[in-house]
Design an enzyme around this catalytic site. Structure first.
Site, PDB file in Angstrom:
ATOM      1  N   HIS B  61      54.972  18.441 -41.231  1.00  8.85           N
ATOM      2  CA  HIS B  61      55.443  19.321 -42.309  1.00  8.85           C
ATOM      3  C   HIS B  61      55.228  18.606 -43.636  1.00  8.85           C
ATOM      4  O   HIS B  61      55.826  17.560 -43.880  1.00  8.85           O
ATOM      5  CB  HIS B  61      56.916  19.679 -42.118  1.00  8.85           C
ATOM      6  CG  HIS B  61      57.171  20.488 -40.889  1.00  8.85           C
ATOM      7  ND1 HIS B  61      57.012  21.855 -40.850  1.00  8.85           N
ATOM      8  CD2 HIS B  61      57.529  20.121 -39.630  1.00  8.85           C
ATOM      9  CE1 HIS B  61      57.286  22.298 -39.623  1.00  8.85           C
ATOM     10  NE2 HIS B  61      57.593  21.263 -38.869  1.00  8.85           N
ATOM     11  N   HIS B 233      56.570  20.233 -29.508  1.00  5.59           N
ATOM     12  CA  HIS B 233      57.770  19.387 -29.276  1.00  5.59           C
ATOM     13  C   HIS B 233      58.566  19.719 -28.017  1.00  5.59           C
ATOM     14  O   HIS B 233      59.721  20.152 -28.089  1.00  5.59           O
ATOM     15  CB  HIS B 233      58.682  19.397 -30.497  1.00  5.59           C
ATOM     16  CG  HIS B 233      58.870  20.735 -31.173  1.00  5.59           C
ATOM     17  ND1 HIS B 233      59.237  21.870 -30.500  1.00  5.59           N
ATOM     18  CD2 HIS B 233      58.748  21.100 -32.467  1.00  5.59           C
ATOM     19  CE1 HIS B 233      59.342  22.872 -31.358  1.00  5.59           C
ATOM     20  NE2 HIS B 233      59.037  22.423 -32.557  1.00  5.59           N
ATOM     21  N   ASP B 306      56.133  15.915 -35.674  1.00 10.21           N
ATOM     22  CA  ASP B 306      57.072  16.881 -36.264  1.00 10.21           C
ATOM     23  C   ASP B 306      57.759  16.262 -37.496  1.00 10.21           C
ATOM     24  O   ASP B 306      58.948  16.512 -37.745  1.00 10.21           O
ATOM     25  CB  ASP B 306      58.112  17.363 -35.250  1.00 10.21           C
ATOM     26  CG  ASP B 306      58.814  18.654 -35.701  1.00 10.21           C
ATOM     27  OD1 ASP B 306      58.444  19.194 -36.766  1.00 10.21           O
ATOM     28  OD2 ASP B 306      59.726  19.099 -34.988  1.00 10.21           O
TER      29      ASP B 306
END
Lengths: 308, 431
Positions: B61, B233, B306
């Site tokens: 992200h 994930h 992540d």
């Protein structure tokens, strides 16, 4: 003991010390002048993020009877409504020199977080669906006064265990004090891992009642049925409400408790709530003594509670 | 960053094997072998260091556009380089959402301008992540960004029919749907793994079944329509078992696990410190064991960070008000060494496969995840596996400091990262 965040943090000796101290302090409530100088010059902040007239007034009365200065800080009408964070509020209280902060908050763990940000003692007055340790202490106090003992006492806690901070604190404290707790609820209102808790579990209230010395009814909010925890208020009441017929199944000397606020007709019928074997108003009275004891032990230092 | 310098990496242990020299020239590996002549090359002493193909992250992200206070494409790309990465996949849940060719091209350009690693945008599956209307997947695939991975990450594509259509549709351009597996009704208000700890702490539970049910459904759907499916994930033992079963049936499914799910467990929530709040949540020690075994045996194809940057105030709050997510780019390789290599579950060739080759294959990144051989792109990470360090959040290159490893001692240190022969990190410092 620096803070009171969880009933599980109390050893047996610490818990009994609080109950014994509360009994001593209860004498004050019988005097014409209900005031002790013990916490003179100490500042106690009641930091209430959730509406709770009962608990806030109880803490306020307890602190005032010990001569502490009390500041009531409620989330409504304060800087909190302008979006101030819990941390900034904590730092403000810290800067004002609060010796003790009593916090009620809708988030589980808020009291623990606050304890990391202030130097003063933090008292958890209910955090989300986590714990409410002074409620458990006043419940234990009430049981001990009424039944004369806690060791081996058979206590049934009935209702919405899943969302109840009262149930969590009571299970921890009562097991520390040697009582035998049975949780009674529909399976939907029990935590999935309840089998790991230090208590028994039953889905059948009628089966548990004859074997109970104390039955503690918890409030069941009707809105839970919107989330399908049970089909209807009526069905809940039929299976888990304490009405006159069920009350008759209890042993003759058993008592009925409720932490309030109660919903008459839902988890408890009016005649049971108003029976002489109901301790509901006694619990409120005892709450002040127990909170005085906790404030004294956390803030009072070494001098004797009542003085000479 | 000079484009013309030739580098000779002296004495590097290729995938942890015997020491050799690597000559990087004109963006490719020009020579491999012991005792290479340095010539005019700048020599990097790589004795004792492990040489890996540049790492590839399938799940990052970067927050830009929209939340530049937490991370930008440039700051995230620098953090990636510090972690040994030469390519990252930027997730679509930005503001605005990366659901059009315009937004994915913007992110792609920002990455190219920053230059620290290749930033490959992920496209949203549905418009504004609404879970109801397909985004223009073809336009994103055909754009200059060349999107191949599509994900509503942060939200689950929970509508079974829409998921089926998305899986089918992206076959036209060899795309893959990367599913954030979370049954929404089973996780309303969820705060942490549902189990002994959540029940004690009074925090609303996120049950394992909410992940596993979606994974099982999507594997069967992917098998039915003959599509490629990727699971983001993976966090539970049951998920590993289901993916293993699906693969044994021939389903074209791949899966990733995060470093934090390979190491951390839900009891960390006892502190109520939301630095440990993440979605999917930290699970139990039994889940961690199963995830490690799944990564070792190939059931789980790759490690993906992540990396989820958040500003300080999003974490310095009550647990239930705090943001979910943790940063991970700069600690991923260390955590994988600690959890997988030092435990004997994976060797360095295995690490190269799980952290470079496999994610590049899944993301269809041709220039990454290649062997360190003559003629291949000079994307190289030099890693000192013998170093140890105490993780210091304030020393992160990322704009955010929400690392759950704060104060922990972790093994290993990235010494250098080369992107097509150009150092982005040298002597452990960003270039």
């Amino acid at each position: 003991m620096r803070h009171l965040l969880s009933a599980g943090d109390l050893s047996r000796d610490e818990a009994l010390l609080i109950l014994d101290t509360a009994r001593e302090l209860a004498q004050v409530s019988g005097r014409s002048v209900k005031k002790l100088p013990t916490l003179r010059g100490r500042t106690v902040v009641n930091l209430f993020y959730e509406d709770s007239t009962r608990t806030r007034i109880s803490f306020e009365a307890a602190a005032k009877r010990m001569s502490a200065d009390v500041i009531n800080f409620s989330a409504k009408g304060s800087s909190v409504s302008k979006g101030e964070s819990l941390k900034d509020t904590a730092l403000t209280l810290q800067a004002m020199g609060a010796d003790g902060v009593v916090i009620r908050h809708s988030s589980s763990g808020a009291a623990r977080r606050l304890a990391g940000w202030v130097d003063g003692a933090v008292l958890n007055a209910g955090d989300g669906t986590h714990e409410h340790p002074t409620q458990a202490l006043l419940d234990a106090y009430t049981m001990r006064e009424r039944m004369g003992r806690l060791e081996g006492l058979r206590v049934a806690i009935v209702g919405d265990i899943l969302h109840s901070r009262v149930a969590r604190s009571n299970v921890l404290l009562l097991s520390t004090l040697g009582a035998e707790v049975t949780l009674v609820a529909p399976p939907t209102l029990l935590p999935v891992s309840v089998g790991a808790w230090p208590c028994a579990v039953s889905y059948d209230l009628d089966e548990v009642l004859p074997k109970s010395d104390v039955v503690m009814m918890l409030r069941v909010q009707a809105e839970r049925m919107q989330a399908a925890f049970f089909p209807s208020a009526r069905e809940y009441s039929r299976r888990y409400g304490l009405d006159r017929d069920r009350f008759a199944r209890l042993p003759d000397d058993a008592i009925v408790m409720h932490p309030g606020p109660m919903i008459r007709g839902m988890e408890i019928s009016a005649e049971v709530a108003d029976s002489p074997r109901s301790t509901i108003t006694e619990q409120v009275t005892n709450g002040v003594s127990v909170r005085m004891a906790v404030l004294y032990l956390l803030l009072g230092g070494s001098e004797s509670a009542i003085g000479n | 960053m000079s484009q013309t310098t030739t580098y000779l990496l002296r004495g590097a242990r290729l995938l942890g094997g015997h020491p050799t020299d690597l000559l990087l020239r004109d963006g490719v590996v020009a020579a491999v072998g012991a005792g290479l002549d340095a010539g005019d090359a700048r020599v990097v002493d790589a004795e004792g260091l492990i040489a890996l193909p540049g790492l590839v992250d399938l799940h990052t992200h970067l927050r830009e556009p929209g939340r530049e206070d937490a991370e930008t494409v440039a700051s995230g790309a620098r953090a990636a380089a510090m972690g040994g990465y030469t390519a990252v996949h930027a997730m679509a849940n930005t503001d605005p959402v990366a659901d059009t060719a315009g937004v994915v091209e913007q992110v792609w350009r920002l990455g190219r301008d920053a230059g620290y690693c290749d930033v490959q945008p992920v496209g949203a599956v549905t418009q504004n992540l609404d879970g109801a209307h397909l985004a223009e997947l073809g336009a994103m695939a055909d754009s200059i960004a060349g999107v191949r991975v599509f994900s509503d990450d942060g939200k689950c594509v929970s509508d079974a029919l829409l998921m089926r259509r998305a899986l089918e549709y992206v076959k036209a351009f060899d795309g893959v749907i990367a599913q954030h597996a979370q049954e929404p009704r089973l996780t309303e208000h969820a705060q942490m793994n549902e189990g002994v700890v959540s029940d004690r702490l009074g925090l609303a539970g996120w049950p394992a079944v909410a992940e596993e049910a979606i994974i099982a459904r999507d594997c069967l759907l992917a098998e039915h329509v003959g599509s490629r499916l990727h699971i983001c994930h993976v966090s539970t033992k049951g998920s590993v078992q289901i993916i293993r079963w699906a693969k044994s049936r021939g389903c074209d499914v791949t899966a990733e696990v995060t470093p934090h799910h390979l190491l951390l467990t839900d009891d960390l929530a006892e502190s109520y410190d939301p630095i440990y709040k993440v979605n999917p949540p930290l699970r139990t020690a039994e889940d961690v064991r199963a995830l490690r075994e799944g990564l070792a045996d190939g059931t789980i194809d790759c490690v993906a960070t992540d990396h989820a940057p958040h500003p300080i105030e999003a974490k310095e709050t009550e647990w239930s008000n705090a943001a979910m997510g943790m940063i991970g780019l700069e600690t991923a390789l260390s955590v994988v060494q600690h959890a997988m290599v030092d435990t004997g579950l994976l060797d360095w060739a295995g690490v190269a496969e799980r952290m470079s080759a496999a994610p590049a294959r899944i993301g269809r990144l041709g220039g990454h995840g290649r062997p360190l051989a003559v003629g291949e792109p000079a994307n190289v990470t030099l890693y000192d596996a013998d170093a140890t360090r105490e993780v210091d959040p304030t020393a992160m290159v990322s704009k955010s400091a929400n690392t759950p490893y704060r104060g922990m001692r972790l093994p290993g240190r990235v010494v250098a990262t080369f992107l097509r022969g150009v150092p982005t990190v040298l002597d452990g410092k960003i270039q």
